[in-house]
Design a protein around this motif. Structure first.
Motif, PDB file in Angstrom:
ATOM      1  N   LEU A  31     -31.801 -37.124   6.262  1.00 29.42           N
ATOM      2  CA  LEU A  31     -33.005 -37.255   5.444  1.00 29.42           C
ATOM      3  C   LEU A  31     -33.383 -35.865   4.962  1.00 29.42           C
ATOM      4  O   LEU A  31     -33.599 -34.953   5.760  1.00 29.42           O
ATOM      5  CB  LEU A  31     -34.134 -37.883   6.254  1.00 29.42           C
ATOM      6  CG  LEU A  31     -33.850 -39.285   6.790  1.00 29.42           C
ATOM      7  CD1 LEU A  31     -35.053 -39.820   7.541  1.00 29.42           C
ATOM      8  CD2 LEU A  31     -33.474 -40.231   5.663  1.00 29.42           C
ATOM      9  N   ARG A  32     -33.445 -35.705   3.651  1.00 30.24           N
ATOM     10  CA  ARG A  32     -33.750 -34.401   3.060  1.00 30.24           C
ATOM     11  C   ARG A  32     -34.870 -34.543   2.046  1.00 30.24           C
ATOM     12  O   ARG A  32     -35.069 -35.586   1.438  1.00 30.24           O
ATOM     13  CB  ARG A  32     -32.521 -33.837   2.322  1.00 30.24           C
ATOM     14  CG  ARG A  32     -31.327 -33.455   3.191  1.00 30.24           C
ATOM     15  CD  ARG A  32     -30.184 -33.041   2.297  1.00 30.24           C
ATOM     16  NE  ARG A  32     -29.005 -32.610   3.047  1.00 30.24           N
ATOM     17  CZ  ARG A  32     -28.717 -31.343   3.295  1.00 30.24           C
ATOM     18  NH1 ARG A  32     -29.525 -30.390   2.856  1.00 30.24           N
ATOM     19  NH2 ARG A  32     -27.624 -31.022   3.954  1.00 30.24           N
ATOM     20  N   LYS A  33     -35.568 -33.453   1.828  1.00 33.66           N
ATOM     21  CA  LYS A  33     -36.443 -33.364   0.671  1.00 33.66           C
ATOM     22  C   LYS A  33     -35.543 -33.256  -0.553  1.00 33.66           C
ATOM     23  O   LYS A  33     -34.564 -32.530  -0.550  1.00 33.66           O
ATOM     24  CB  LYS A  33     -37.341 -32.134   0.765  1.00 33.66           C
ATOM     25  CG  LYS A  33     -38.239 -32.129   1.992  1.00 33.66           C
ATOM     26  CD  LYS A  33     -39.039 -30.854   2.065  1.00 33.66           C
ATOM     27  CE  LYS A  33     -39.900 -30.820   3.312  1.00 33.66           C
ATOM     28  NZ  LYS A  33     -40.678 -29.568   3.428  1.00 33.66           N
ATOM     29  N   SER A  55     -34.162 -32.485   6.942  1.00 30.48           N
ATOM     30  CA  SER A  55     -35.346 -32.869   7.697  1.00 30.48           C
ATOM     31  C   SER A  55     -34.982 -33.539   9.007  1.00 30.48           C
ATOM     32  O   SER A  55     -35.608 -33.311  10.024  1.00 30.48           O
ATOM     33  CB  SER A  55     -36.208 -33.820   6.863  1.00 30.48           C
ATOM     34  OG  SER A  55     -37.275 -34.327   7.632  1.00 30.48           O
ATOM     35  N   GLY A  56     -33.973 -34.386   8.998  1.00 28.68           N
ATOM     36  CA  GLY A  56     -33.643 -35.104  10.210  1.00 28.68           C
ATOM     37  C   GLY A  56     -32.355 -35.867  10.070  1.00 28.68           C
ATOM     38  O   GLY A  56     -31.746 -35.931   9.001  1.00 28.68           O
ATOM     39  N   HIS A  91     -42.305 -39.942   3.616  1.00 28.25           N
ATOM     40  CA  HIS A  91     -43.321 -38.934   3.962  1.00 28.25           C
ATOM     41  C   HIS A  91     -43.506 -38.813   5.471  1.00 28.25           C
ATOM     42  O   HIS A  91     -43.816 -37.734   5.977  1.00 28.25           O
ATOM     43  CB  HIS A  91     -44.659 -39.292   3.301  1.00 28.25           C
ATOM     44  CG  HIS A  91     -45.240 -40.587   3.760  1.00 28.25           C
ATOM     45  ND1 HIS A  91     -44.799 -41.809   3.282  1.00 28.25           N
ATOM     46  CD2 HIS A  91     -46.217 -40.870   4.665  1.00 28.25           C
ATOM     47  CE1 HIS A  91     -45.481 -42.783   3.871  1.00 28.25           C
ATOM     48  NE2 HIS A  91     -46.344 -42.240   4.702  1.00 28.25           N
ATOM     49  N   TRP A  92     -43.304 -39.931   6.194  1.00 31.02           N
ATOM     50  CA  TRP A  92     -43.449 -39.858   7.648  1.00 31.02           C
ATOM     51  C   TRP A  92     -42.423 -38.910   8.252  1.00 31.02           C
ATOM     52  O   TRP A  92     -42.698 -38.170   9.181  1.00 31.02           O
ATOM     53  CB  TRP A  92     -43.277 -41.241   8.275  1.00 31.02           C
ATOM     54  CG  TRP A  92     -44.538 -42.027   8.329  1.00 31.02           C
ATOM     55  CD1 TRP A  92     -44.791 -43.208   7.702  1.00 31.02           C
ATOM     56  CD2 TRP A  92     -45.729 -41.686   9.041  1.00 31.02           C
ATOM     57  NE1 TRP A  92     -46.069 -43.609   7.974  1.00 31.02           N
ATOM     58  CE2 TRP A  92     -46.667 -42.696   8.795  1.00 31.02           C
ATOM     59  CE3 TRP A  92     -46.095 -40.609   9.846  1.00 31.02           C
ATOM     60  CZ2 TRP A  92     -47.937 -42.690   9.337  1.00 31.02           C
ATOM     61  CZ3 TRP A  92     -47.376 -40.596  10.391  1.00 31.02           C
ATOM     62  CH2 TRP A  92     -48.266 -41.627  10.137  1.00 31.02           C
ATOM     63  N   PHE A  93     -41.233 -38.939   7.689  1.00 37.71           N
ATOM     64  CA  PHE A  93     -40.140 -38.145   8.245  1.00 37.71           C
ATOM     65  C   PHE A  93     -40.214 -36.691   7.804  1.00 37.71           C
ATOM     66  O   PHE A  93     -39.780 -35.795   8.522  1.00 37.71           O
ATOM     67  CB  PHE A  93     -38.800 -38.753   7.830  1.00 37.71           C
ATOM     68  CG  PHE A  93     -38.589 -40.118   8.401  1.00 37.71           C
ATOM     69  CD1 PHE A  93     -37.899 -40.288   9.585  1.00 37.71           C
ATOM     70  CD2 PHE A  93     -39.091 -41.244   7.768  1.00 37.71           C
ATOM     71  CE1 PHE A  93     -37.711 -41.544  10.129  1.00 37.71           C
ATOM     72  CE2 PHE A  93     -38.911 -42.505   8.307  1.00 37.71           C
ATOM     73  CZ  PHE A  93     -38.223 -42.655   9.484  1.00 37.71           C
ATOM     74  N   LEU A  94     -40.764 -36.432   6.625  1.00 33.04           N
ATOM     75  CA  LEU A  94     -40.812 -35.068   6.114  1.00 33.04           C
ATOM     76  C   LEU A  94     -42.008 -34.295   6.648  1.00 33.04           C
ATOM     77  O   LEU A  94     -42.036 -33.074   6.562  1.00 33.04           O
ATOM     78  CB  LEU A  94     -40.866 -35.094   4.582  1.00 33.04           C
ATOM     79  CG  LEU A  94     -39.645 -35.715   3.903  1.00 33.04           C
ATOM     80  CD1 LEU A  94     -39.792 -35.636   2.397  1.00 33.04           C
ATOM     81  CD2 LEU A  94     -38.365 -35.048   4.350  1.00 33.04           C
ATOM     82  N   HIS A  95     -42.996 -34.972   7.190  1.00 31.21           N
ATOM     83  CA  HIS A  95     -44.195 -34.290   7.681  1.00 31.21           C
ATOM     84  C   HIS A  95     -44.464 -34.579   9.150  1.00 31.21           C
ATOM     85  O   HIS A  95     -45.594 -34.519   9.621  1.00 31.21           O
ATOM     86  CB  HIS A  95     -45.413 -34.715   6.845  1.00 31.21           C
ATOM     87  CG  HIS A  95     -45.302 -34.354   5.402  1.00 31.21           C
ATOM     88  ND1 HIS A  95     -44.853 -35.237   4.449  1.00 31.21           N
ATOM     89  CD2 HIS A  95     -45.543 -33.184   4.752  1.00 31.21           C
ATOM     90  CE1 HIS A  95     -44.849 -34.653   3.271  1.00 31.21           C
ATOM     91  NE2 HIS A  95     -45.251 -33.415   3.420  1.00 31.21           N
TER      92      HIS A  95
END
Length: 335
Positions: A31-33, A55-56, A91-95
């Motif tokens: 998972l990336r921005k 990100s993950g 958004h949950w994963f990026l923040h």
């Protein structure tokens, strides 16, 4: 532009020696921005994609049941729905941070519940898919944490140094009997109840789905293994530990060896394995210690994810499928 993956992970799935079709599914994803460029005065290719830092890491294994096309459809639909929901709620994963940890866990629980509801709704509309179900084990790794969400008897293991820990619980009647003292642990694997599942996504829909959730603290050189019961029926913790230690960072060879081991031992079921060597800087827990887990958590009716309009429905009971995972009502009818 960075488009190359830095994940050290490998996944394999195999039909096995007895089955005619493969009802298992797996997923490995970063998972990336990201940003899709449509038009710009900068010196970039048109329609190019720019990626930010990783990100993950997302790992998923699903083992379908319900017979042939229904089992394949159940596991496929579950993974597809997960991908769709994650993309809509990235958004949950990026923040993700400590302050939002509990909310994030609730969202993961809601994600599993929505996937369960999705399977029930499709099975209600398609006669050939009535009673279809799937196990699902999902691990989201965002250094140094890992969140595991699980239903069924697929497994997630954490291997650290000379220790191997099963992070998930088998949601089978055999395991319940062992926990209640009605069966010896050494008899669990060979029990007639070892393939009878009381908690899956989809199925007959009479029981509330229970989402088992774990949060663990990762450490450098940890190995994470997700697999279906087509593998675990043939290996114990000591064997898995030995294979992980043998191959180290060579996750491709490790995954191939595990598949070959299960096939060589009989391969009575589909076999799926995902292996990851998550990287990170420093250690967040004491050397050699396996992390404590968050206890089992039940789903509630609240959801922080995009709503799914399908409602849970009662379904016709499952048919009997010899040698396949099934549900309690079906095993009692077939005897």
């Amino acid at each position: 532009m960075n488009t190359e993956s830095s994940i050290r992970a490998a996944g394999r799935t195999d039909v096995g020696q007895r089955r005619k079709d493969n009802q298992d599914q797996f997923l490995i994803a970063e998972l990336r921005k990201s940003m899709q460029i449509h038009s710009t005065s900068l010196a970039l290719d048109e329609e190019c994609m720019l990626f930010g830092g990783r990100s993950g890491e997302l790992l998923v294994v699903a083992d379908g049941m319900g017979g042939h096309a229904a089992g394949r459809r159940a596991s496929n639909l579950a993974v597809d729905h997960l991908i769709s929901q994650l993309l809509n709620n990235i958004h949950w994963f990026l923040h993700l941070d400590e302050d939002h940890d509990e909310a994030f866990i609730e969202s993961l629980k809601a994600l599993l519940q929505q996937t369960h509801t999705k399977l029930l709704a499709e099975a209600q509309d398609a006669t050939e898919h009535r009673g279809m179900g799937t196990t699902l084990t999902l691990a989201y790794l965002v250094w140094p944490r890992m969140y595991v969400v699980h239903a069924g008897d697929s497994r997630c293991y954490l291997v650290r140094d000379s220790k191997c820990e099963q992070l998930t619980t088998d949601h089978t009647l055999a395991k319940q009997l062992v926990d209640a003292g009605g069966m010896k642990p050494e008899d669990e694997a060979s029990s007639r109840w070892s393939n009878v599942l009381w908690n899956v996504l989809g199925g007959h829909g009479h029981n509330e789905l229970i989402a088992e959730v774990r949060r663990v603290e990762l450490q450098k050189n940890d190995t994470v293994v997700l697999c279906s019961d087509g593998l675990t029926r043939y290996i114990d913790d000591a064997t898995l530990l030995s294979i992980v230690q043998q191959y180290g960072d060579d996750v491709d060879e490790m995954a191939d060896h595990l598949i070959a081991l299960a096939n060589g031992s009989g391969g009575i079921d589909n076999i799926t394995v995902v292996v990851s060597r998550p990287d990170g800087n420093g250690r967040s827990v004491r050397d050699g210690d396996l992390p404590r887990s968050v206890p089992l958590v039940q789903l509630d009716d609240e959801s922080d994810l995009q709503p799914d309009l399908s409602e849970s429905m009662s379904l016709e009971e499952l048919q009997s499928f010899a040698n396949e995972d099934t549900l309690p009502d079906e095993r009692s009818k077939s005897e």
